[in-house]
Design a protein around this motif. Structure first.
Motif, PDB file in Angstrom:
ATOM      1  N   CYS A  57      23.052  -5.698  -0.922  1.00  0.00           N
ATOM      2  CA  CYS A  57      22.207  -4.374  -0.955  1.00  0.00           C
ATOM      3  C   CYS A  57      21.535  -3.478  -1.827  1.00  0.00           C
ATOM      4  CB  CYS A  57      22.426  -3.410   0.455  1.00  0.00           C
ATOM      5  SG  CYS A  57      21.811  -2.084   0.435  1.00  0.00           S
ATOM      6  N   ARG A  58      20.855  -3.065  -2.110  1.00  0.00           N
ATOM      7  CA  ARG A  58      20.467  -2.363  -3.515  1.00  0.00           C
ATOM      8  C   ARG A  58      20.852  -1.222  -3.432  1.00  0.00           C
ATOM      9  NH1 ARG A  58      14.838  -0.958  -5.448  1.00  0.00           N
ATOM     10  NH2 ARG A  58      14.815  -1.034  -2.704  1.00  0.00           N
ATOM     11  N   ASP A  59      21.492  -0.931  -2.883  1.00  0.00           N
ATOM     12  CA  ASP A  59      21.996   0.549  -3.265  1.00  0.00           C
ATOM     13  C   ASP A  59      23.274   0.915  -2.836  1.00  0.00           C
ATOM     14  OD1 ASP A  59      19.638   2.401  -3.448  1.00  0.00           O
ATOM     15  OD2 ASP A  59      18.983   1.595  -0.928  1.00  0.00           O
ATOM     16  N   CYS A  60      24.544  -0.576  -2.020  1.00  0.00           N
ATOM     17  CA  CYS A  60      25.833  -0.219  -1.738  1.00  0.00           C
ATOM     18  C   CYS A  60      26.085  -1.440  -2.416  1.00  0.00           C
ATOM     19  CB  CYS A  60      25.959  -0.182  -0.456  1.00  0.00           C
ATOM     20  SG  CYS A  60      25.154  -0.660   0.482  1.00  0.00           S
ATOM     21  N   ARG A  61      25.167  -2.379  -2.374  1.00  0.00           N
ATOM     22  CA  ARG A  61      25.755  -3.338  -2.817  1.00  0.00           C
ATOM     23  C   ARG A  61      26.844  -4.912  -1.776  1.00  0.00           C
ATOM     24  NH1 ARG A  61      23.035  -5.058  -6.224  1.00  0.00           N
ATOM     25  NH2 ARG A  61      23.484  -6.114  -7.460  1.00  0.00           N
ATOM     26  N   ARG A  62      26.650  -4.089  -1.148  1.00  0.00           N
ATOM     27  CA  ARG A  62      26.974  -5.181   0.228  1.00  0.00           C
ATOM     28  C   ARG A  62      26.357  -6.075   0.510  1.00  0.00           C
ATOM     29  NH1 ARG A  62      29.294  -1.173   5.081  1.00  0.00           N
ATOM     30  NH2 ARG A  62      30.955   0.865   4.246  1.00  0.00           N
ATOM     31  N   LEU A  63      27.046  -6.974   1.254  1.00  0.00           N
ATOM     32  CA  LEU A  63      25.996  -8.112   1.876  1.00  0.00           C
ATOM     33  C   LEU A  63      24.838  -7.992   2.966  1.00  0.00           C
ATOM     34  CD1 LEU A  63      28.600 -10.967   1.607  1.00  0.00           C
ATOM     35  CD2 LEU A  63      27.152 -10.995   0.039  1.00  0.00           C
ATOM     36  N   ILE A  64      23.940  -8.646   3.019  1.00  0.00           N
ATOM     37  CA  ILE A  64      22.623  -8.028   3.992  1.00  0.00           C
ATOM     38  C   ILE A  64      22.395 -10.058   4.135  1.00  0.00           C
ATOM     39  CG2 ILE A  64      22.052  -5.842   3.912  1.00  0.00           C
ATOM     40  CD1 ILE A  64      19.959  -6.955   1.473  1.00  0.00           C
ATOM     41  N   LEU A  65      21.565  -9.839   4.997  1.00  0.00           N
ATOM     42  CA  LEU A  65      20.545 -11.163   5.774  1.00  0.00           C
ATOM     43  C   LEU A  65      19.148 -10.542   5.782  1.00  0.00           C
ATOM     44  CD1 LEU A  65      20.012 -13.642   6.324  1.00  0.00           C
ATOM     45  CD2 LEU A  65      20.351 -12.966   8.803  1.00  0.00           C
ATOM     46  N   TRP A  66      18.208 -10.633   4.927  1.00  0.00           N
ATOM     47  CA  TRP A  66      16.709 -10.548   4.319  1.00  0.00           C
ATOM     48  C   TRP A  66      16.244 -11.165   6.332  1.00  0.00           C
ATOM     49  CZ3 TRP A  66      15.207  -7.034   2.300  1.00  0.00           C
ATOM     50  CH2 TRP A  66      15.168  -5.806   1.763  1.00  0.00           C
ATOM     51  N   THR A  67      15.288 -10.745   6.609  1.00  0.00           N
ATOM     52  CA  THR A  67      14.862 -11.434   7.791  1.00  0.00           C
ATOM     53  C   THR A  67      13.612 -10.939   7.796  1.00  0.00           C
ATOM     54  OG1 THR A  67      15.295  -9.672   9.342  1.00  0.00           O
ATOM     55  CG2 THR A  67      16.594 -10.746   9.196  1.00  0.00           C
ATOM     56  N   ILE A  68      12.947 -11.812   8.388  1.00  0.00           N
ATOM     57  CA  ILE A  68      11.414 -11.559   8.238  1.00  0.00           C
ATOM     58  C   ILE A  68      11.015 -10.985   9.862  1.00  0.00           C
ATOM     59  CG2 ILE A  68       8.770 -12.307   8.550  1.00  0.00           C
ATOM     60  CD1 ILE A  68      10.182 -14.253   6.484  1.00  0.00           C
ATOM     61  N   THR A  69       9.937  -9.686  10.295  1.00  0.00           N
ATOM     62  CA  THR A  69       9.887  -9.172  11.473  1.00  0.00           C
ATOM     63  C   THR A  69       8.845  -9.588  11.884  1.00  0.00           C
ATOM     64  OG1 THR A  69       8.867  -7.489  10.975  1.00  0.00           O
ATOM     65  CG2 THR A  69      11.274  -7.359  10.467  1.00  0.00           C
ATOM     66  N   ASP A  70       8.521  -9.291  12.938  1.00  0.00           N
ATOM     67  CA  ASP A  70       7.395  -9.590  13.757  1.00  0.00           C
ATOM     68  C   ASP A  70       6.120  -9.103  12.973  1.00  0.00           C
ATOM     69  OD1 ASP A  70       8.475 -11.020  15.945  1.00  0.00           O
ATOM     70  OD2 ASP A  70       8.785  -9.029  17.655  1.00  0.00           O
ATOM     71  N   LEU A  71       6.343  -8.371  12.130  1.00  0.00           N
ATOM     72  CA  LEU A  71       4.739  -7.328  11.693  1.00  0.00           C
ATOM     73  C   LEU A  71       5.372  -8.356  10.488  1.00  0.00           C
ATOM     74  CD1 LEU A  71       5.518  -4.031  12.686  1.00  0.00           C
ATOM     75  CD2 LEU A  71       3.400  -5.935  13.879  1.00  0.00           C
ATOM     76  N   ASN A  72       6.057  -9.375   9.613  1.00  0.00           N
ATOM     77  CA  ASN A  72       5.479 -10.068   8.907  1.00  0.00           C
ATOM     78  C   ASN A  72       6.321  -9.223   8.386  1.00  0.00           C
ATOM     79  OD1 ASN A  72       5.566 -12.980   8.995  1.00  0.00           O
ATOM     80  ND2 ASN A  72       2.970 -12.338   9.628  1.00  0.00           N
ATOM     81  N   LYS A  73       7.073  -8.003   7.986  1.00  0.00           N
ATOM     82  CA  LYS A  73       7.864  -7.476   6.921  1.00  0.00           C
ATOM     83  C   LYS A  73       9.449  -7.850   6.714  1.00  0.00           C
ATOM     84  CE  LYS A  73       4.946  -3.365   7.041  1.00  0.00           C
ATOM     85  NZ  LYS A  73       4.568  -2.090   8.364  1.00  0.00           N
ATOM     86  N   ARG A  74       9.588  -7.896   5.304  1.00  0.00           N
ATOM     87  CA  ARG A  74      11.091  -7.926   5.436  1.00  0.00           C
ATOM     88  C   ARG A  74      12.142  -7.163   5.559  1.00  0.00           C
ATOM     89  NH1 ARG A  74      12.432 -11.566   1.413  1.00  0.00           N
ATOM     90  NH2 ARG A  74      13.505  -9.774  -0.014  1.00  0.00           N
ATOM     91  N   MET A  75      12.675  -7.043   6.258  1.00  0.00           N
ATOM     92  CA  MET A  75      13.593  -6.137   6.883  1.00  0.00           C
ATOM     93  C   MET A  75      15.353  -7.127   6.552  1.00  0.00           C
ATOM     94  SD  MET A  75      14.920  -4.453  10.729  1.00  0.00           S
ATOM     95  CE  MET A  75      15.457  -6.150  11.459  1.00  0.00           C
ATOM     96  N   PRO A  76      16.077  -6.176   6.066  1.00  0.00           N
ATOM     97  CA  PRO A  76      17.178  -6.372   5.977  1.00  0.00           C
ATOM     98  C   PRO A  76      18.535  -5.729   7.230  1.00  0.00           C
ATOM     99  CG  PRO A  76      16.859  -5.011   4.575  1.00  0.00           C
ATOM    100  CD  PRO A  76      16.107  -4.792   4.912  1.00  0.00           C
ATOM    101  N   VAL A  77      18.700  -6.946   7.378  1.00  0.00           N
ATOM    102  CA  VAL A  77      20.415  -6.360   8.104  1.00  0.00           C
ATOM    103  C   VAL A  77      21.396  -7.023   7.977  1.00  0.00           C
ATOM    104  CG1 VAL A  77      19.077  -6.732  10.688  1.00  0.00           C
ATOM    105  CG2 VAL A  77      19.958  -8.463   9.795  1.00  0.00           C
ATOM    106  N   ASP A  78      22.757  -6.530   8.331  1.00  0.00           N
ATOM    107  CA  ASP A  78      23.604  -6.656   8.489  1.00  0.00           C
ATOM    108  C   ASP A  78      24.647  -7.918   8.676  1.00  0.00           C
ATOM    109  OD1 ASP A  78      24.540  -4.258   7.466  1.00  0.00           O
ATOM    110  OD2 ASP A  78      25.384  -3.504   9.291  1.00  0.00           O
TER     111      ASP A  78
END
Ligand SMILES: [Zn+2]
Length: 109
Positions: free
Chosen positions: A11-32
């Protein structure tokens, strides 16, 4: 399914690990990076390093499928984001603004 370490980013903000996903709307969304039973995103691996997410919140959203896991969107847990939302001064600034606005309002004769 749990993503491998190589598939995770930071994560750019907190430096924790994230997993990038792609949503139904083809947007990138980070999840834990780890599944969470309270999560509202159904996440599955769609290919090497490609993870997809769909919301389980919407009306008529199908239940979790066999190959999906529940994940939480990172913006719900990101401490940096939460800190931004809870800056103590912000509420005061708003209140001061209101006061100033009230003072500058001149009564009509
Ligand atoms: Zn974060």
């Amino acid at each position: 399914m749990i993503p491998t370490r190589r598939e995770l980013g930071h994560c750019r903000d907190c430096r924790r690990l994230i997993l990038w996903t792609i949503t139904d709307l083809n947007k990138r969304m980070p999840v834990d990076p780890e599944p969470d039973p309270e999560g509202n995103q159904a996440v599955w691996r769609d290919g090497p390093r490609i993870w997809r997410a769909r919301s389980l919140d919407g009306r008529g959203a199908p239940e979790l499928r066999e190959w999906e896991d529940r994940f939480k969107p990172h913006f719900a847990t990101c401490p940096a984001r939460q800190a931004q939302m809870a800056i103590p001064g912000l509420a005061t600034v708003t209140r001061l603004d209101d006061r100033r606005r009230a003072q500058t309002r001149t009564p009509h004769p």
